[in-house]
Design a protein around this motif. Sequence first.
Motif, PDB file in Angstrom:
ATOM      1  N   SER A  92      94.468  19.375 121.405  1.00 16.39           N
ATOM      2  CA  SER A  92      95.084  20.635 121.810  1.00 16.39           C
ATOM      3  C   SER A  92      96.573  20.626 121.495  1.00 16.39           C
ATOM      4  N   LEU A  93      97.213  21.732 121.859  1.00 16.50           N
ATOM      5  CA  LEU A  93      98.659  21.879 121.675  1.00 16.50           C
ATOM      6  C   LEU A  93      99.459  21.416 122.883  1.00 16.50           C
ATOM      7  N   ASN A  94      98.790  21.046 123.962  1.00 14.21           N
ATOM      8  CA  ASN A  94      99.496  20.771 125.220  1.00 14.21           C
ATOM      9  C   ASN A  94     100.683  19.829 125.040  1.00 14.21           C
ATOM     10  N   GLY A  95     100.435  18.681 124.399  1.00 11.77           N
ATOM     11  CA  GLY A  95     101.496  17.698 124.242  1.00 11.77           C
ATOM     12  C   GLY A  95     102.642  18.212 123.390  1.00 11.77           C
ATOM     13  N   PHE A  96     102.308  18.945 122.321  1.00  8.67           N
ATOM     14  CA  PHE A  96     103.340  19.530 121.460  1.00  8.67           C
ATOM     15  C   PHE A  96     104.210  20.483 122.274  1.00  8.67           C
ATOM     16  N   LEU A  97     103.576  21.358 123.072  1.00 13.24           N
ATOM     17  CA  LEU A  97     104.326  22.310 123.885  1.00 13.24           C
ATOM     18  C   LEU A  97     105.154  21.607 124.956  1.00 13.24           C
ATOM     19  N   ASN A  98     104.626  20.520 125.507  1.00 11.24           N
ATOM     20  CA  ASN A  98     105.374  19.772 126.520  1.00 11.24           C
ATOM     21  C   ASN A  98     106.713  19.284 125.990  1.00 11.24           C
ATOM     22  N   ALA A  99     106.760  18.968 124.688  1.00 12.07           N
ATOM     23  CA  ALA A  99     108.022  18.519 124.081  1.00 12.07           C
ATOM     24  C   ALA A  99     109.108  19.582 124.197  1.00 12.07           C
ATOM     25  N   TYR A 100     108.698  20.842 124.292  1.00 13.40           N
ATOM     26  CA  TYR A 100     109.641  21.962 124.385  1.00 13.40           C
ATOM     27  C   TYR A 100     109.875  22.391 125.840  1.00 13.40           C
ATOM     28  N   GLY A 101     109.340  21.621 126.780  1.00 14.48           N
ATOM     29  CA  GLY A 101     109.466  22.000 128.181  1.00 14.48           C
ATOM     30  C   GLY A 101     108.543  23.129 128.552  1.00 14.48           C
ATOM     31  N   VAL A 107     107.412  28.405 125.675  1.00 15.26           N
ATOM     32  CA  VAL A 107     106.182  28.468 124.874  1.00 15.26           C
ATOM     33  C   VAL A 107     106.459  29.169 123.545  1.00 15.26           C
ATOM     34  N   LYS A 108     107.262  30.208 123.582  1.00 17.17           N
ATOM     35  CA  LYS A 108     107.582  30.962 122.372  1.00 17.17           C
ATOM     36  C   LYS A 108     108.265  30.072 121.344  1.00 17.17           C
ATOM     37  N   SER A 109     109.178  29.239 121.798  1.00 18.42           N
ATOM     38  CA  SER A 109     109.886  28.334 120.878  1.00 18.42           C
ATOM     39  C   SER A 109     108.922  27.359 120.214  1.00 18.42           C
ATOM     40  N   ALA A 110     107.999  26.809 121.010  1.00 18.41           N
ATOM     41  CA  ALA A 110     107.039  25.852 120.472  1.00 18.41           C
ATOM     42  C   ALA A 110     106.103  26.514 119.475  1.00 18.41           C
ATOM     43  N   LEU A 111     105.632  27.722 119.781  1.00 19.82           N
ATOM     44  CA  LEU A 111     104.731  28.436 118.867  1.00 19.82           C
ATOM     45  C   LEU A 111     105.426  28.774 117.548  1.00 19.82           C
ATOM     46  N   ALA A 112     106.693  29.113 117.623  1.00 14.90           N
ATOM     47  CA  ALA A 112     107.438  29.407 116.399  1.00 14.90           C
ATOM     48  C   ALA A 112     107.488  28.185 115.484  1.00 14.90           C
ATOM     49  N   LYS A 113     107.698  27.009 116.064  1.00  9.44           N
ATOM     50  CA  LYS A 113     107.725  25.784 115.260  1.00  9.44           C
ATOM     51  C   LYS A 113     106.342  25.474 114.693  1.00  9.44           C
ATOM     52  N   LEU A 114     105.301  25.683 115.479  1.00  8.54           N
ATOM     53  CA  LEU A 114     103.942  25.429 114.988  1.00  8.54           C
ATOM     54  C   LEU A 114     103.584  26.356 113.836  1.00  8.54           C
ATOM     55  N   ALA A 115     104.005  27.607 113.913  1.00 12.81           N
ATOM     56  CA  ALA A 115     103.750  28.539 112.810  1.00 12.81           C
ATOM     57  C   ALA A 115     104.443  28.061 111.537  1.00 12.81           C
ATOM     58  N   THR A 128      94.470  32.435 124.244  1.00  7.13           N
ATOM     59  CA  THR A 128      94.041  31.612 123.107  1.00  7.13           C
ATOM     60  C   THR A 128      94.113  32.387 121.807  1.00  7.13           C
ATOM     61  N   GLU A 129      93.678  33.628 121.840  1.00 10.89           N
ATOM     62  CA  GLU A 129      93.651  34.447 120.622  1.00 10.89           C
ATOM     63  C   GLU A 129      95.053  34.700 120.079  1.00 10.89           C
ATOM     64  N   ILE A 130      95.992  35.070 120.938  1.00  6.29           N
ATOM     65  CA  ILE A 130      97.327  35.383 120.432  1.00  6.29           C
ATOM     66  C   ILE A 130      98.068  34.129 120.008  1.00  6.29           C
ATOM     67  N   PHE A 131      97.885  33.037 120.733  1.00  9.20           N
ATOM     68  CA  PHE A 131      98.526  31.786 120.324  1.00  9.20           C
ATOM     69  C   PHE A 131      98.012  31.352 118.952  1.00  9.20           C
ATOM     70  N   VAL A 153     100.208  31.003 115.378  1.00  7.82           N
ATOM     71  CA  VAL A 153     100.257  29.777 114.578  1.00  7.82           C
ATOM     72  C   VAL A 153      99.762  30.041 113.166  1.00  7.82           C
ATOM     73  N   TYR A 154      98.700  30.808 113.039  1.00  6.45           N
ATOM     74  CA  TYR A 154      98.147  31.156 111.727  1.00  6.45           C
ATOM     75  C   TYR A 154      99.107  32.003 110.884  1.00  6.45           C
ATOM     76  N   GLY A 155     100.016  32.705 111.564  1.00 10.56           N
ATOM     77  CA  GLY A 155     100.877  33.647 110.848  1.00 10.56           C
ATOM     78  C   GLY A 155     100.278  35.033 110.791  1.00 10.56           C
ATOM     79  N   ALA A 156      99.136  35.231 111.487  1.00 11.51           N
ATOM     80  CA  ALA A 156      98.486  36.542 111.512  1.00 11.51           C
ATOM     81  C   ALA A 156      99.162  37.481 112.498  1.00 11.51           C
ATOM     82  N   ALA A 157     100.012  36.939 113.355  1.00 10.33           N
ATOM     83  CA  ALA A 157     100.804  37.745 114.281  1.00 10.33           C
ATOM     84  C   ALA A 157     102.216  37.180 114.299  1.00 10.33           C
ATOM     85  N   SER A 158     103.205  38.063 114.412  1.00  8.80           N
ATOM     86  CA  SER A 158     104.588  37.599 114.434  1.00  8.80           C
ATOM     87  C   SER A 158     104.895  36.925 115.766  1.00  8.80           C
ATOM     88  N   ILE A 159     105.918  36.115 115.786  1.00  5.94           N
ATOM     89  CA  ILE A 159     106.288  35.410 117.002  1.00  5.94           C
ATOM     90  C   ILE A 159     106.674  36.391 118.111  1.00  5.94           C
TER      91      ILE A 159
END
Length: 558
Positions: free
Chosen positions: A249-258, A281-289, A515-518, A522-528
Amino acid sequence: MKRKGQFSIILANILVCSVVLAGCGSKDNGIEQSGSANSGNQGTGEAVIEPLGKYDPPIDVTAAKFITQDVVYPEGQSESKNAWEDLYKEMGINLKYDWIVKGTDAQYFQKLNLSIASGEIPDLMMVNSSQLKQLVESDMLEDLTSVYEKYATPAVKSVFEQDKQALQSVTFDGKLYAIPKTEPMIGAQTPLLWLRTDWLTKLGLTEPKTWEEVLQISNAFTTKDPDGNGKADTFGIALSKDIINGYPSLNGFLNAYGAYPRIWKKDASGNLVYGSIQPEVKSALAKLAELYKNGELDKEFGVKDGSKVAESLVGDRIGMLFGPSWASQWPLQDNKKKNGAAEWRAFPIPSVDGGNATVQMPFGASFYYVVKKDMKHPEIAVKMANLFMEKLYGETADYLKYGVDSSGITVAKYSMVDLFAPDKDINRSVNVAEAIKIGDPSKLNPEEKSTYDKIKAFEGGDLNFYGEMYQNGPEGAMMVLKKLSDEGKVIAEGYGGAPTDTMGEKKATLEKMETEIFTKIVYGAASIDQFDKFVEDWKALGGDQITQEVNEWNASQK
């Protein structure tokens, strides 16, 4: 008067003898049997309470069973023929499965939803929190309050004394409706950073101390051909379609961003807030995208479950995983056995702000064992929990038979009902490390001794215990988690009550939307910026009401 008094005494004695003889005779008629849960109590009509007693005559219990996809059976054994099934039969419990699902918990709960909708549910089953609330409100479950108090052994009760929120989560209007499937969540789901250290060495990289170094490693694992096959076929980070609370999952990645997805945490004022809608969460998702666009995530992660991602890990295609302590057991051990040069180690997740990130630990029980309304033996769930604790840790424990066998197969997963103490995994690793240090395992309990023996076997060259070594050994994942815990770097789920009214109605829909929007971001199908719209929708579609209900519970705990 004197003769009348003597007659009364004689009559009383006759009546006493009659009662005693009737009580004795009942034993021969099968009403009272040694160890029987249904036995009479010498003519009083009261049940004899035998928390570990055998049913005589045997009872039939219908059930639905979930088996995780990593479960394997020794030769000659199966779902219906194994140590635990044999034990149940010995105890007079004839389990009859309405159906069995081997796969993901989502597949199991989907099938269970169909059973609930039809009104045809088995006597004993595992449910999630939403199903628990639905079944309670539909009056389809047995109240277990009395049988828990009467039948639960001290070992079982001690688990819930350590994790007091577990029983709170299954209590509705003062009544207990389930036995929580408690787990030592710090070992079961708290994320760590797993890295292919042989790839680090090959590429001239060092173990990461900062988040920027983690990102550099991800890029190198993607672009510098770490497997040496001359093809651009590797990815930096493992990810599945179940991006929150899945595996991986993304949990650990997101935890890095607080950021702490899908748990409730306290803010500065002491109120509980929902982690998934916070700005971090927004900051972490932007990096994942950005990483997805760079090819550092599998382009098809959105359609791959954990077993498919495991194939990529075993096949030398991914070198970084945000996952739990047991990842070394599955699937990383399979990678080691397939490619002897592969080496995986667990590290603390660095924070974007420097130092080690604070990582999230979910609630101690995600699933629950329930009994159908009017089932003749509602104590069955409690007695099975008693058996589990007894056979793994009690006076008659046989850990190699009922826990983990000598070949490393986790036999405990065959049990219909299981539960574990919250601190079990950390205590095991600490005690095993000390035993290895002094060369004396005599003070270890059966489970710890089994772990000790497996680590010694690995040190002797047995790769079947590679995963055991790097989960529970002196330098393993659990010792990393202990250090984080000691530093106050583990944050637990803040809400421990039963599902609120609005959770029962809206939670599943809100989590699906999340789940769908996250995934789309990440896919780039929706803007941050769609994250902000998600937060607004989450609040309007029930999130604000859930927040209010959660904080009413929070206030009641002060």
